[in-house]
Every structure is written in structure tokens, then in C-alpha cells.
Design a protein around this motif. Structure first.
Motif, PDB file in Angstrom:
ATOM      1  N   TYR A   6       0.855  -1.138  -0.126  1.00 24.52           N
ATOM      2  CA  TYR A   6       0.269   0.166  -0.002  1.00 24.52           C
ATOM      3  C   TYR A   6       0.669   1.329  -0.025  1.00 24.52           C
ATOM      4  O   TYR A   6       0.769   2.251  -0.563  1.00 24.52           O
ATOM      5  CB  TYR A   6      -0.989  -0.191   1.360  1.00 24.52           C
ATOM      6  CG  TYR A   6      -1.712   1.246   1.307  1.00 24.52           C
ATOM      7  CD1 TYR A   6      -1.497   2.167   2.060  1.00 24.52           C
ATOM      8  CD2 TYR A   6      -3.051   1.378   0.255  1.00 24.52           C
ATOM      9  CE1 TYR A   6      -2.154   3.396   2.059  1.00 24.52           C
ATOM     10  CE2 TYR A   6      -3.474   2.547   0.409  1.00 24.52           C
ATOM     11  CZ  TYR A   6      -3.214   3.451   1.331  1.00 24.52           C
ATOM     12  OH  TYR A   6      -4.013   4.845   1.403  1.00 24.52           O
ATOM     13  N   THR A   7       2.142   1.216   0.949  1.00 26.34           N
ATOM     14  CA  THR A   7       3.006   2.331   0.949  1.00 26.34           C
ATOM     15  C   THR A   7       3.369   2.708  -0.439  1.00 26.34           C
ATOM     16  O   THR A   7       3.283   3.875  -0.640  1.00 26.34           O
ATOM     17  CB  THR A   7       4.039   1.880   1.873  1.00 26.34           C
ATOM     18  OG1 THR A   7       3.650   1.751   3.015  1.00 26.34           O
ATOM     19  CG2 THR A   7       4.854   3.393   1.989  1.00 26.34           C
ATOM     20  N   TYR A  10       0.819   4.090  -2.707  1.00 33.07           N
ATOM     21  CA  TYR A  10       0.500   5.474  -2.412  1.00 33.07           C
ATOM     22  C   TYR A  10       1.521   6.324  -2.898  1.00 33.07           C
ATOM     23  O   TYR A  10       1.100   7.524  -3.486  1.00 33.07           O
ATOM     24  CB  TYR A  10       0.205   5.532  -0.752  1.00 33.07           C
ATOM     25  CG  TYR A  10       0.146   6.970  -0.436  1.00 33.07           C
ATOM     26  CD1 TYR A  10       1.005   7.886  -0.091  1.00 33.07           C
ATOM     27  CD2 TYR A  10      -1.125   7.387  -0.154  1.00 33.07           C
ATOM     28  CE1 TYR A  10       0.853   9.020   0.503  1.00 33.07           C
ATOM     29  CE2 TYR A  10      -1.619   8.915   0.326  1.00 33.07           C
ATOM     30  CZ  TYR A  10      -0.499   9.586   0.514  1.00 33.07           C
ATOM     31  OH  TYR A  10      -0.659  10.707   1.040  1.00 33.07           O
ATOM     32  N   ALA A  11       2.628   5.926  -2.705  1.00 35.03           N
ATOM     33  CA  ALA A  11       3.713   6.604  -2.887  1.00 35.03           C
ATOM     34  C   ALA A  11       3.879   6.965  -4.494  1.00 35.03           C
ATOM     35  O   ALA A  11       4.345   8.168  -5.000  1.00 35.03           O
ATOM     36  CB  ALA A  11       5.034   6.111  -2.478  1.00 35.03           C
ATOM     37  N   LEU A  14       0.873   9.300  -5.602  1.00 35.85           N
ATOM     38  CA  LEU A  14       1.121  10.551  -5.286  1.00 35.85           C
ATOM     39  C   LEU A  14       2.070  11.184  -6.188  1.00 35.85           C
ATOM     40  O   LEU A  14       1.775  12.503  -6.766  1.00 35.85           O
ATOM     41  CB  LEU A  14       1.567  10.599  -3.699  1.00 35.85           C
ATOM     42  CG  LEU A  14       1.747  12.297  -3.314  1.00 35.85           C
ATOM     43  CD1 LEU A  14       0.295  12.852  -3.309  1.00 35.85           C
ATOM     44  CD2 LEU A  14       2.250  12.152  -1.797  1.00 35.85           C
ATOM     45  N   CYS A  18       1.317  14.233  -8.717  1.00 29.73           N
ATOM     46  CA  CYS A  18       1.652  15.786  -8.584  1.00 29.73           C
ATOM     47  C   CYS A  18       2.557  15.836 -10.025  1.00 29.73           C
ATOM     48  O   CYS A  18       2.517  17.120 -10.510  1.00 29.73           O
ATOM     49  CB  CYS A  18       2.813  15.598  -7.494  1.00 29.73           C
ATOM     50  SG  CYS A  18       1.852  15.543  -5.946  1.00 29.73           S
ATOM     51  N   SER A  19       3.351  14.997 -10.570  1.00 31.36           N
ATOM     52  CA  SER A  19       3.954  15.108 -11.669  1.00 31.36           C
ATOM     53  C   SER A  19       3.325  15.553 -12.880  1.00 31.36           C
ATOM     54  O   SER A  19       3.262  16.401 -13.641  1.00 31.36           O
ATOM     55  CB  SER A  19       4.669  13.889 -12.198  1.00 31.36           C
ATOM     56  OG  SER A  19       5.721  13.578 -11.120  1.00 31.36           O
ATOM     57  N   LEU A  21       0.190  17.102 -12.466  1.00 36.08           N
ATOM     58  CA  LEU A  21      -0.378  18.541 -12.309  1.00 36.08           C
ATOM     59  C   LEU A  21       0.737  19.498 -13.053  1.00 36.08           C
ATOM     60  O   LEU A  21       0.595  20.445 -13.469  1.00 36.08           O
ATOM     61  CB  LEU A  21      -0.514  18.432 -11.080  1.00 36.08           C
ATOM     62  CG  LEU A  21      -1.155  20.020 -10.299  1.00 36.08           C
ATOM     63  CD1 LEU A  21      -2.126  20.524 -11.131  1.00 36.08           C
ATOM     64  CD2 LEU A  21      -1.165  20.130  -8.765  1.00 36.08           C
ATOM     65  N   LEU A  22       1.791  19.064 -12.311  1.00 38.05           N
ATOM     66  CA  LEU A  22       3.056  20.013 -12.477  1.00 38.05           C
ATOM     67  C   LEU A  22       3.313  20.116 -14.153  1.00 38.05           C
ATOM     68  O   LEU A  22       3.369  21.109 -14.890  1.00 38.05           O
ATOM     69  CB  LEU A  22       4.147  19.756 -11.916  1.00 38.05           C
ATOM     70  CG  LEU A  22       4.218  19.801 -10.289  1.00 38.05           C
ATOM     71  CD1 LEU A  22       5.594  19.430  -9.737  1.00 38.05           C
ATOM     72  CD2 LEU A  22       4.120  21.278  -9.971  1.00 38.05           C
ATOM     73  N   ALA A  23       3.324  18.879 -14.928  1.00 32.25           N
ATOM     74  CA  ALA A  23       3.685  18.987 -16.126  1.00 32.25           C
ATOM     75  C   ALA A  23       2.416  19.820 -16.750  1.00 32.25           C
ATOM     76  O   ALA A  23       2.610  20.769 -17.866  1.00 32.25           O
ATOM     77  CB  ALA A  23       3.524  17.604 -16.939  1.00 32.25           C
TER      78      ALA A  23
END
Lengths: 206, 217, 201
Positions: A6-7, A10-11, A14, A18-19, A21-23
Motif C-alpha cells: 500500500y505504501t 500510495y507513494a 502521489l 503531482c508530476s 499536475l506540474l507537467a
């Protein structure tokens, strides 16, 4: 339940979100950022040629001003120069760049139709110490170049930035007090550009 | 448990918890003056008021957005990578702001330099994400983010105004103290001026509202 | 004809001290400058991390992120903040594990400070300045190392001063952070006096 898988899941999610969104944001902003960069250069060129544009002008308007004044781009000795046909003859803006004390310095030096008298100098990128080396961007310092020649007579090509005042020669300019190294580097990079101008000029006979 | 989300969300009648959080963030628990956090970026850009204002806006934006998303994900985030997740979310919004600034206000982006990026390591934003957003529902977390952002921005603006006026006699580029009789105090524009201005500001805040001592807590 | 890394190193310590002139690394500076030993330990750790991460981030920036880099052609510079902080966090984690294994005493002495280093603005700031000023590898190394030492110098000086201030009669509103800020301001002014020391300008 919040185990290792799960970790990792999740990582990764995320990270990916984020990438993306930024792109996306970058894609939207990139045209503006590039236009700003071009406009910055453009402002510098127009300023050097003696046709400064209003600070408030948008990037698009600055680039439009180029067309309006019919400033042409040309290749010259491996450099990209800009020519403006004024009433007195062609004015040329030649780029120069180099390593300053704290970071790259870029600017333009504009020449009168005789290709030896300096019409103006602008710096559009510099990281020098504000108040010291940073003063190269001020009108006061740039003003010192106006009317100077890029070489004294036929013998010594290039300008000299003289420390401690007392610049008398046609190709000499007073340095900024307390900014010796910056001035040295500026002298070096402008002379590099001048050397190319003179060399090309002699070979092409223009 | 934090305030009833429904009551908070009907922010037309801003519930008591909302007002309290707002009050705390801006005044009683003002990030810089009281908690003494995140002074880094604060000082570097305060040489001019305009820069301080933009930096303040950056902080409010990043604090609010990162608090929002950290809070939305608070139950899904594994404990072990909690901090990394927070930093990633904060960094994302900092980059968003930075890109928008570069695109639409490039001169300001130049002036602020690396200090926009350094918002990522700003202790206040990290601190609030960890201490508040991780424990509270999204709506109130956003309020907390905005409140702390405003508190921080207020400090920046005060210092920025003081430095610009005392240092160059100008405010927002307009001459306020005429050069005829006022010689700008260069120290205020340079680094030491920022430290000293902040020191006096904190002292002023302490004077107005003496800090809680161990006894009175 | 670039500025020598050694010059940048000296500048980062004295004339352009990363804390006193560039305001970086204030949080840890305020929190951990009470004891001289702690200050020295933290300063050393920060210097080490800053030097290494500046170099690593340089390699990653010019090797991967910039347009036309050897490994990835696209312009990924907008990711630089995230990548830099990730590198710093990972590196600190690695250092923490290393110290815990090889010197438990140091590990206990530094305690909470190690994770604090990750969010130390100075370390990320060093990488950001490296990018803005387009430093070469040698210059980045000089800047990272000098910046760390400069920071360490400032925090150790402050620790010494704070020890003395314990016996001073500080007015009530100034007690605590306020007077430290003012003292830091004076220290910054003192460091400005170094400007003539090295022919840096």
C-alpha cells in the motif's frame, strides 16, 4: 492493511498525480515564460538601439515593436545580430555574454552606422552584487559607453574599463567603484564580441 | 474531535471554531512573532514592500492548498512516509505558484529569486501540515492554512514597509521621504536591516502581548 | 575565465555568508544555538550534507533535468525543486543510518537535529543558488562546502554569544528571539566588513 504494498502504491500514485499536475501547469505556462524571455532580450535590443520601450509593455507588444520598427535579424560571424535601418544608416545590435562574478551576464552593444562608435549598451541578465557589480545595469554606468569607440585608432581593438576614474581615451570607460572583478569580466566579454565584429568586418570589407 | 464539518462549511455563518482558528493563526499564535518559525524567506525578500506582498500571497496560497490536500489525504497516508508525502504536496504547490509567477509576473520572479522555491522548506507550512492538517478535516485545515499565511504575510508586509521606507525613502516605488532631507539608510536595505527590523517587530509584539510564561499557561 | 571555486568558497563563508547575507538556515539556527557543542555538531553535519547534496544535485540537474541533457532530452527543470528536496531527504536519511551504525554517541548527541537538517533552508538554498548562478561542478563544490562552513561559523558564534547573553540584562520585550535577531543583525554588519578582505568584487 497499511502494509508495504500500500505504501508503495500510495507513494507512486502521489508522485504520478503531482508530476501530471506540474507537467500540465508547466505546459500552460511555458509559452508565456518563453515569450517573456524573448521579450526581455527584445527590450534590451531596442533599448541599446536607442528606441527603449515602456516597461509596462507586455511581451507580445514588445515583440510587435520589433516588427513595427522593422528590426531585422542577421547572422554575422556566428553571432545573431539585429539591424535597424534608421534615417542615418543601419544601426547594429551585437550580443555579448560571458561569466560574471556570480553568474552569467548577457547584454547587447549597439553600434552606429560607422560600426565603430557605440550607440548604447544594455545588460539583460546578470546576477552581480546589488549596489556594486549590479550597478552595471543602471543608466549611469551604461551611459558611459555612449559615444565611445570600440577601438582606439587602428591599433588596439576593444574597450577598456578603467579603475579609479580618469578614463580619457576614446575607447575607455570609467569602472564602478568597488566592482573591479565584475567590470573586468564585463570588459572581457564585450571585447570578445568586438573582436568578432572587427574580424568579420575586415574579412567582409563592410 | 474538531468542529462539526457541516457547521464550519456553512461559512456564511462562520462557526466559532472557524473564527477561533482564524484568530489564532493571524494574531495569538502568529507564526513568525510567536512561534518563531520560518523566518528564512521572510527576511530575504522584505527589502521592498511589493516583494513582501507577493511573497505573502505565495505563502497564503501554498499554506491553504497544501493544508487542504494533506487533510484530504490524511487517512490514506501511511505513517511511515507521512513527512515525505507532506513535502511532496507542498513542493507541488510551490512549483505551481513559481511557474505562474514566471509566466505572468517575470520581473517579480527575478526579484524573488530562489526564495519562492525555499517556501518548500518553510517551517511554518511544514509545521501546520504536520500539526494541524494531518489531524483535522479539510475545511478547517484550509482556514488554518489561510490564517497562518495571513499572519506570516502581515509580518512580511510590516517589515517590508519599514525597510523600504527607512532604506530608500520609498513605498511601493513612490517616494515617501523626499531625498531632499532624508538620506536612505543603506543598512535597512541590506541583510542586517532585516534582522534588526524583525527583532524590533517581535519585541513590539511581545510588548503588546507579553508571551505566556510557564506560570500563566 | 570563471570565478575560482576557492574564491566562491571564501565568499560563501565571509563576504556572502549563507546565513548572514542570504538568510538561509534560520530555523535550526534559532533553535539549536544554545549550546556550543550542539552548534558545532550541527554545523559539521550541515556542512557535510550541503557539500554532498550540492554536487549530487548538480549532476542530476545537468544530467537529467535540463533540456537536451545526456539522459533525458526533455526540459524537466520545473521538477527541480521536488527532485532536489527528495535527494536531500534521502541523503540525510542515509547519513542518519550511517551515523547510527558507526557512532551511536554522535547519533544520540545530534538526536532530533538530523531530520531538521532536511528542512534546513540553507541546504536546499545552496542547490537553488547553484542553478540560478549556473555554477560549474567545481564552483558548486566550493559553494556547498563554503556555505556549510559559513553556516557553521555563524551558528557557533551565536552559541558563544548566547552563552554570554545569559548574564546580560535584556529588556523584557526583547527577551528570547527578538534580541537574538538584533544580535544577528549586528553580526551581519560585522561580516559586511569582510568585503575588503578578499578581492572579491
Amino acid at each position: 492493511m497499511k502494509g508495504d504494498t500500500y505504501t508503495i502504491f500510495y507513494a507512486t500514485t502521489l508522485g504520478v498525480v503531482c508530476s501530471l499536475l506540474l507537467a500540465g501547469v508547466s505546459a500552460v505556462c511555458m509559452p508565456y515564460i518563453n515569450a517573456n524571455r524573448e521579450a526581455r532580450k527584445g527590450r534590451s535590443i531596442l533599448d541599446a538601439l536607442g528606441m527603449p520601450v515602456d516597461d509596462k509593455l507586455s511581451a507580445r507588444d514588445v515583440l510587435a515593436a520589433f516588427d513595427e520598427h522593422k528590426v531585422a535579424k542577421a547572422e554575422f560571424g556566428g553571432m545573431e545580430i539585429y539591424i535597424y535601418e534608421s534615417s542615418g544608416g543601419p544601426l547594429t545590435a551585437v550580443p555579448f555574454q560571458g561569466q560574471g562574478l556570480w553568474g552569467p551576464i548577457k547584454g547587447f552593444i549597439a553600434l552606429e552606422p560607422d560600426r565603430t562608435t557605440i550607440r548604447g549598451v544594455t545588460f539583460y541578465e546578470q546576477q552581480e552584487t546589488p549596489g556594486l557589480g549590479g550597478e552595471i545595469g543602471t543608466p549611469d554606468f551604461r551611459q558611459r559607453f555612449r559615444g565611445r569607440k570600440i577601438q582606439a585608432g587602428d591599433t588596439s581593438p576593444g574597450i577598456r574599463i578603467i579603475r579609479g576614474g580618469g578614463a580619457t581615451g576614446v575607447n575607455e570607460v570609467d569602472a564602478i567603484t568597488g566592482a573591479t572583478m565584475t567590470c573586468e569580466k564585463v570588459e572581457l566579454m564585450i571585447n570578445n564580441a568586438i573582436r568578432t565584429i572587427l574580424k568579420e568586418g575586415m574579412e567582409n570589407g563592410s | 474531535m474538531a468542529a462539526n464539518p457541516a457547521a464550519v462549511m456553512s461559512c456564511g455563518a462562520c462557526g466559532p471554531s472557524c473564527r477561533q482558528t482564524l484568530n489564532e493563526g493571524v494574531w495569538t499564535n502568529n507564526p513568525v512573532a510567536v512561534q518563531m518559525l520560518g523566518v528564512c524567506s521572510a527576511l530575504a525578500v522584505t527589502s521592498r514592500l511589493e516583494n513582501s506582498i507577493v511573497m505573502g500571497m505565495a505563502l497564503i496560497f501554498v499554506a491553504a492548498m497544501s493544508n487542504l490536500f494533506v487533510s484530504l489525504l490524511r487517512n490514506a497516508t501511511p505513517r511511515r512516509i507521512r513527512m515525505i508525502a507532506e513535502v511532496t504536496i507542498i513542493a507541488t504547490f510551490v512549483i505551481v505558484f513559481d511557474q505562474l509567477l514566471k509566466a505572468f509576473y517575470p520581473e517579480m520572479s527575478e526579484s524573488l529569486g530562489p526564495y519562492v522555491g525555499l517556501i518548500i522548506t518553510n517551517c511554518i507550512i511544514m509545521g501546520r501540515a504536520e500539526a494541524f492538517a494531518m489531524q483535522n478535516p479539510p475545511a478547517i485545515s484550509v482556514v488554518d492554512g489561510i490564517a497562518n499565511g495571513i499572519g506570516y504575510a502581515a509580518v512580511l508586509i510590516l517589515i517590508g514597509a519599514a525597510r523600504e521606507v527607512l532604506g530608500s525613502g520609498e513605498l511601493l516605488g513612490r517616494t515617501v521621504l523626499s531625498p531632499d532631507w532624508y538620506t536612505g539608510n543603506l543598512v535597512m536595505i541590506l541583510a542586517p536591516g532585516a534582522f534588526i527590523a524583525l527583532g524590533f517587530l517581535i519585541a513590539l509584539a511581545n510588548h503588546i502581548k507579553p508571551p505566556q510564561t510557564e506560570a500563566s499557561k | 575565465m570563471e570565478t575560482s571555486p576557492l574564491l566562491i568558497l571564501f565568499a560563501a563563508i565571509f563576504t556572502n555568508n549563507i546565513l548572514l547575507a542570504s538568510f538561509l538556515g534560520m530555523c535550526s539556527f534559532l533553535a539549536c544555538s544554545q549550546q556550543i557543542e550542539t552548534a558545532i555538531g550541527l554545523g559539521a553535519a550541515v556542512t557535510f550534507v550541503m557539500t554532498c547534496t550540492s554536487v549530487i544535485n548538480y549532476l542530476i540537474y545537468y544530467g537529467i533535468l535540463v533540456e537536451g541533457a545526456p539522459l533525458v532530452a526533455a526540459d524537466l527543470t520545473f521538477m527541480s525543486f521536488i527532485v532536489f528536496i527528495a535527494v536531500i531527504a534521502a541523503f540525510v536519511q542515509f547519513v542518519e543510518m550511517f551515523i547510527e551504525r558507526f557512532s551511536p554517541k554522535l547519533y544520540y548527541a545530534l538526536g532530533i537535529f538530523l531530520p531538521l537538517i532536511t528542512v534546513n533552508c540553507a541546504i536546499l538554498g545552496a542547490s537553488l543558488f547553484m542553478v540560478i548562478r549556473s555554477y560549474t561542478l567545481g564552483q558548486s563544490l566550493g559553494f556547498g562546502f563554503g556555505g556549510g562552513i559559513g553556516w557553521a561559523l555563524a551558528i557557533v558564534l551565536m552559541a558563544g554569544l548566547r552563552k554570554k547573553m545569559n548574564y546580560s540584562n535584556v529588556p523584557a520585550p526583547f527577551r528570547g528571539v527578538a534580541i537574538i535577531m538584533v544580535v544577528t543583525g549586528v553580526m551581519a554588519m560585522v561580516f559586511m566588513g569582510f568585503v575588503g578582505m578578499v578581492q572579491i568584487q
